[in-house]
Design a protein around this motif. Structure first.
Motif, PDB file in Angstrom:
ATOM      1  N   PRO A 173       0.779  -1.076   0.024  1.00 16.61           N
ATOM      2  CA  PRO A 173      -0.116   0.093  -0.124  1.00 16.61           C
ATOM      3  C   PRO A 173       0.819   1.419  -0.054  1.00 16.61           C
ATOM      4  O   PRO A 173       0.436   2.458  -0.729  1.00 16.61           O
ATOM      5  CB  PRO A 173      -0.947  -0.078   1.315  1.00 16.61           C
ATOM      6  CG  PRO A 173      -0.170  -0.998   2.142  1.00 16.61           C
ATOM      7  CD  PRO A 173       0.549  -2.136   1.131  1.00 16.61           C
ATOM      8  N   PHE A 174       1.936   1.356   0.493  1.00 20.07           N
ATOM      9  CA  PHE A 174       2.635   2.513   0.715  1.00 20.07           C
ATOM     10  C   PHE A 174       4.335   2.223   0.108  1.00 20.07           C
ATOM     11  O   PHE A 174       4.867   1.327   0.309  1.00 20.07           O
ATOM     12  CB  PHE A 174       3.018   3.005   2.155  1.00 20.07           C
ATOM     13  CG  PHE A 174       1.887   3.245   2.861  1.00 20.07           C
ATOM     14  CD1 PHE A 174       0.914   4.180   2.348  1.00 20.07           C
ATOM     15  CD2 PHE A 174       1.268   2.363   3.773  1.00 20.07           C
ATOM     16  CE1 PHE A 174      -0.284   4.585   3.052  1.00 20.07           C
ATOM     17  CE2 PHE A 174       0.218   2.545   4.570  1.00 20.07           C
ATOM     18  CZ  PHE A 174      -0.678   3.640   4.136  1.00 20.07           C
ATOM     19  N   VAL A 175       4.749   3.061  -0.924  1.00 19.67           N
ATOM     20  CA  VAL A 175       5.889   2.842  -1.421  1.00 19.67           C
ATOM     21  C   VAL A 175       6.411   4.288  -1.432  1.00 19.67           C
ATOM     22  O   VAL A 175       6.018   5.339  -1.269  1.00 19.67           O
ATOM     23  CB  VAL A 175       5.775   2.445  -2.996  1.00 19.67           C
ATOM     24  CG1 VAL A 175       5.130   1.013  -3.066  1.00 19.67           C
ATOM     25  CG2 VAL A 175       5.073   3.443  -3.547  1.00 19.67           C
ATOM     26  N   GLY A 176       8.014   4.233  -1.461  1.00 24.33           N
ATOM     27  CA  GLY A 176       8.787   5.552  -1.751  1.00 24.33           C
ATOM     28  C   GLY A 176      10.129   5.430  -1.871  1.00 24.33           C
ATOM     29  O   GLY A 176      10.664   4.032  -2.322  1.00 24.33           O
ATOM     30  N   ASP A 177      11.084   6.363  -1.925  1.00 24.74           N
ATOM     31  CA  ASP A 177      12.144   6.227  -2.398  1.00 24.74           C
ATOM     32  C   ASP A 177      13.194   5.783  -1.281  1.00 24.74           C
ATOM     33  O   ASP A 177      14.437   5.655  -1.576  1.00 24.74           O
ATOM     34  CB  ASP A 177      12.888   7.754  -2.949  1.00 24.74           C
ATOM     35  CG  ASP A 177      12.011   8.105  -4.129  1.00 24.74           C
ATOM     36  OD1 ASP A 177      11.878   7.263  -4.929  1.00 24.74           O
ATOM     37  OD2 ASP A 177      11.777   9.274  -4.180  1.00 24.74           O
ATOM     38  N   SER A 178      12.742   5.807  -0.088  1.00 22.04           N
ATOM     39  CA  SER A 178      13.582   5.372   1.067  1.00 22.04           C
ATOM     40  C   SER A 178      12.796   4.645   2.199  1.00 22.04           C
ATOM     41  O   SER A 178      11.626   5.148   2.205  1.00 22.04           O
ATOM     42  CB  SER A 178      14.418   6.733   1.456  1.00 22.04           C
ATOM     43  OG  SER A 178      13.379   7.444   2.455  1.00 22.04           O
ATOM     44  N   PRO A 179      13.276   3.903   2.850  1.00 24.93           N
ATOM     45  CA  PRO A 179      12.734   3.278   4.175  1.00 24.93           C
ATOM     46  C   PRO A 179      12.127   4.562   5.173  1.00 24.93           C
ATOM     47  O   PRO A 179      10.856   4.361   5.659  1.00 24.93           O
ATOM     48  CB  PRO A 179      13.826   2.771   4.998  1.00 24.93           C
ATOM     49  CG  PRO A 179      14.864   2.272   3.958  1.00 24.93           C
ATOM     50  CD  PRO A 179      14.789   3.438   3.198  1.00 24.93           C
ATOM     51  N   LEU A 180      12.737   5.651   5.116  1.00 19.06           N
ATOM     52  CA  LEU A 180      11.985   6.647   5.917  1.00 19.06           C
ATOM     53  C   LEU A 180      10.787   6.850   5.635  1.00 19.06           C
ATOM     54  O   LEU A 180       9.856   7.685   6.053  1.00 19.06           O
ATOM     55  CB  LEU A 180      13.084   7.772   6.265  1.00 19.06           C
ATOM     56  CG  LEU A 180      12.663   8.817   7.068  1.00 19.06           C
ATOM     57  CD1 LEU A 180      12.197   8.451   8.646  1.00 19.06           C
ATOM     58  CD2 LEU A 180      13.734  10.035   7.289  1.00 19.06           C
ATOM     59  N   ALA A 181      10.780   7.128   4.152  1.00 23.18           N
ATOM     60  CA  ALA A 181       9.634   7.750   3.534  1.00 23.18           C
ATOM     61  C   ALA A 181       8.370   6.687   3.498  1.00 23.18           C
ATOM     62  O   ALA A 181       7.309   7.187   3.686  1.00 23.18           O
ATOM     63  CB  ALA A 181       9.940   8.104   1.927  1.00 23.18           C
ATOM     64  N   VAL A 182       8.837   5.546   3.489  1.00 20.85           N
ATOM     65  CA  VAL A 182       7.571   4.475   3.649  1.00 20.85           C
ATOM     66  C   VAL A 182       7.094   4.349   5.238  1.00 20.85           C
ATOM     67  O   VAL A 182       6.037   4.313   5.302  1.00 20.85           O
ATOM     68  CB  VAL A 182       8.336   2.893   3.315  1.00 20.85           C
ATOM     69  CG1 VAL A 182       7.200   1.999   3.430  1.00 20.85           C
ATOM     70  CG2 VAL A 182       8.562   3.056   1.888  1.00 20.85           C
ATOM     71  N   VAL A 183       7.991   4.465   6.001  1.00 24.27           N
ATOM     72  CA  VAL A 183       7.599   4.434   7.305  1.00 24.27           C
ATOM     73  C   VAL A 183       6.582   5.539   7.852  1.00 24.27           C
ATOM     74  O   VAL A 183       5.580   5.434   8.681  1.00 24.27           O
ATOM     75  CB  VAL A 183       8.718   4.219   8.341  1.00 24.27           C
ATOM     76  CG1 VAL A 183       9.182   2.612   7.847  1.00 24.27           C
ATOM     77  CG2 VAL A 183       9.725   5.316   8.429  1.00 24.27           C
ATOM     78  N   HIS A 184       7.165   6.612   7.123  1.00 20.71           N
ATOM     79  CA  HIS A 184       6.326   7.716   7.680  1.00 20.71           C
ATOM     80  C   HIS A 184       4.719   7.727   7.088  1.00 20.71           C
ATOM     81  O   HIS A 184       3.975   8.197   7.646  1.00 20.71           O
ATOM     82  CB  HIS A 184       6.948   8.953   6.994  1.00 20.71           C
ATOM     83  CG  HIS A 184       6.315  10.511   7.031  1.00 20.71           C
ATOM     84  ND1 HIS A 184       6.309  11.024   8.411  1.00 20.71           N
ATOM     85  CD2 HIS A 184       5.548  11.137   6.303  1.00 20.71           C
ATOM     86  CE1 HIS A 184       5.431  12.146   8.246  1.00 20.71           C
ATOM     87  NE2 HIS A 184       4.984  12.180   6.839  1.00 20.71           N
TER      88      HIS A 184
END
Length: 474
Positions: free
Chosen positions: A211-222
């Motif tokens: 459901p959530f994707v991003g360019d970094s682990p921090l972006a995803v967990v946020h």
């Protein structure tokens, strides 16, 4: 460590199939019992870190407590010189992550996988074990359609007294794409964190990505902590409303807003599967998934056991971040007019194309589907029988304590069919029929449950040309 070495004068080391932060996984052989095994080793520099050793010991004691057909079994644990090792069931199959790599899965297939994973998680939770890393890479499916939860390497015993935290920061272990908000925030974790991971996994199966994707682990967990979960039907209009609602509940930010237990989720999934309308199987010889075609596929799967090993056992070691970037996902599901009611439950080799589907009309809700006509059996008899056992337990028609033995008997039948051993398969089917009659006579299986299970056994028996006709029902 080298190939050919023996551990504890019993396990012979073969080839390396996976490496990770927790150690190395080897293909091996149990010389005493003459069976293949997966051997997980922690050795060398890793043993200098007491945290790694403690985590390894905890994994061994945690998983050894679990005995369920939907959980990878642990056979043994020990030390040999300076090496600590864990001997596990060797699973002939592939990960659900690999299946998702081919594109979104059909709805019925997704429901069946999730229901089996729920069964394994429910057993773990009942033993006081929280997995804490539920994701597609940690779900393995055999050629017979059995889904097994693996890698309890970062599991935590819920009620362990005086157990120190070994995980450090929340991001240090587990896959950020499937981590619950409470894990990300470093708060207390219970079984409902596994349900969140399951929700992320179902979303990935239906859409091709978590459901959530991003360019970094921090972006995803946020996003896990702050962003509302996306509606799965925005990408897959054919997903039935009850399934979309369940995914939304599993992805609730607060554990209190999620379903109460994995068992309750499994019951809901079983009801969805039972309400789906599945077309009857084509006659033998007319093509997939007919008997001859399926036998050929099973033989191919068994022959490719060694080639699949690296994919299988890798999941035991994956604990690092898996951060998918935005991917090109079809805006609508796959092949024309494929809905939740038109695909087999667990026949991976016979799956329709999953990357070029045309838009379809959403499947009616279970109540509407159920009111029109009774659902026919799944077209894959072995998978249908497994699902029927779970359904009868969930409906209260079958004593839960009887289910493991019935599942073991189905495993034995599936093995004989895969080997082409019709004679032994017929014998095992006859024994299963006798067992069902015994359960019915003992009052542990109701008449409706008995009738449903016997019908499913008869469909399995149809795979054996020499099988004598079924006796009349009592």
């Amino acid at each position: 460590m080298e190939a050919g070495r023996r551990l504890a004068d019993r396990y012979e080391i073969g080839e390396v199939v996976a490496k990770g932060g927790m150690g190395v996984v080897w293909l091996g052989r149990d010389l005493r019992l003459g069976r293949p095994v997966a051997i997980k080793l922690v050795s060398g520099e890793a043993l200098a870190d007491p945290t790694v050793v403690a985590r390894f010991d905890r994994e061994a004691s945690t998983v050894a407590r679990l005995n369920h057909p939907n959980i990878v079994a642990v056979y043994d644990v020990g030390t040999d010189g300076a090496d600590s090792f864990l001997v596990m069931e060797f699973v002939d199959g592939s990960s659900i992550a690999a299946a998702i790599g081919d594109g979104p899965l059909p709805v019925d297939e997704t429901v069946d996988i999730a229901a089996q994973a729920c069964a394994g998680l429910a057993a773990a939770h009942a033993a006081g074990v929280v997995h804490r890393d539920v994701k597609p890479a940690n779900l393995i499916r055999t050629p017979d359609g059995v889904v097994k939860v693996c890698d309890f390497g970062i599991a935590r015993l819920q009620d362990a007294v005086g157990q120190a935290s070994l995980t450090g920061t929340a991001i240090a272990l587990g896959s950020t794409s499937y981590m619950s908000p409470e894990q990300v925030s470093g708060n207390a974790v219970d079984a409902r964190a596994d349900l969140y991971g399951l929700g992320c996994t179902i979303h990935a199966m239906l859409t091709g990505r978590p459901p959530f994707v991003g360019d970094s682990p921090l972006a995803v967990v946020h996003q896990h902590v702050t962003q509302p979960p996306p509606d799965v039907r925005a990408v897959r209009p054919d997903v039935p409303a009850p399934l979309a609602t369940l995914v939304g509940e599993l992805l609730a930010k607060s554990p209190d807003d999620r379903p109460a237990s994995a068992a309750s989720v499994a019951t809901r999934l079983a009801a969805m599967r039972a309400a789906a309308t599945v077309p009857e199987a084509p006659p033998p010889g007319s093509g997939p998934p007919g008997n001859g075609h399926r036998r050929w596929l099973w033989g191919l799967a068994a022959g490719g056991c060694a080639a699949l090993a690296a994919i299988i056992v890798t999941s035991f070691l994956v604990t690092g971040d898996e951060v998918p970037t935005a991917v090109s996902t079809p805006s609508a599901p796959t092949s024309p007019a494929v809905t939740a009611s038109a695909v087999p439950a667990t026949a991976p080799a016979a799956r329709p194309s999953r990357t070029t589907q045309a838009p379809v009309t959403p499947t009616p809700t279970p109540s509407a589907a159920a009111s029109s006509s009774p659902p026919p059996a799944p077209r894959e008899p072995i998978a249908g029988l497994r699902l029927s056992i779970r359904t009868q337990v969930a409906a209260g028609h079958l004593a839960e304590a009887a289910a493991p033995d019935l599942n073991k008997r189905v495993d034995d039948i599936a093995k004989r069919l895969r080997e082409g051993n019709d004679r032994d398969a017929a014998k095992k089917i006859k024994e299963l029929r006798t067992k069902l009659a015994d359960l019915h006579r003992e009052g542990r299986l109701t008449q409706p449950g008995y009738d449903a299970l016997v019908d499913d056994v008869d469909r399995v028996a149809a795979l054996v040309p020499s099988m004598p006709p079924a006796p009349p029902k009592p």
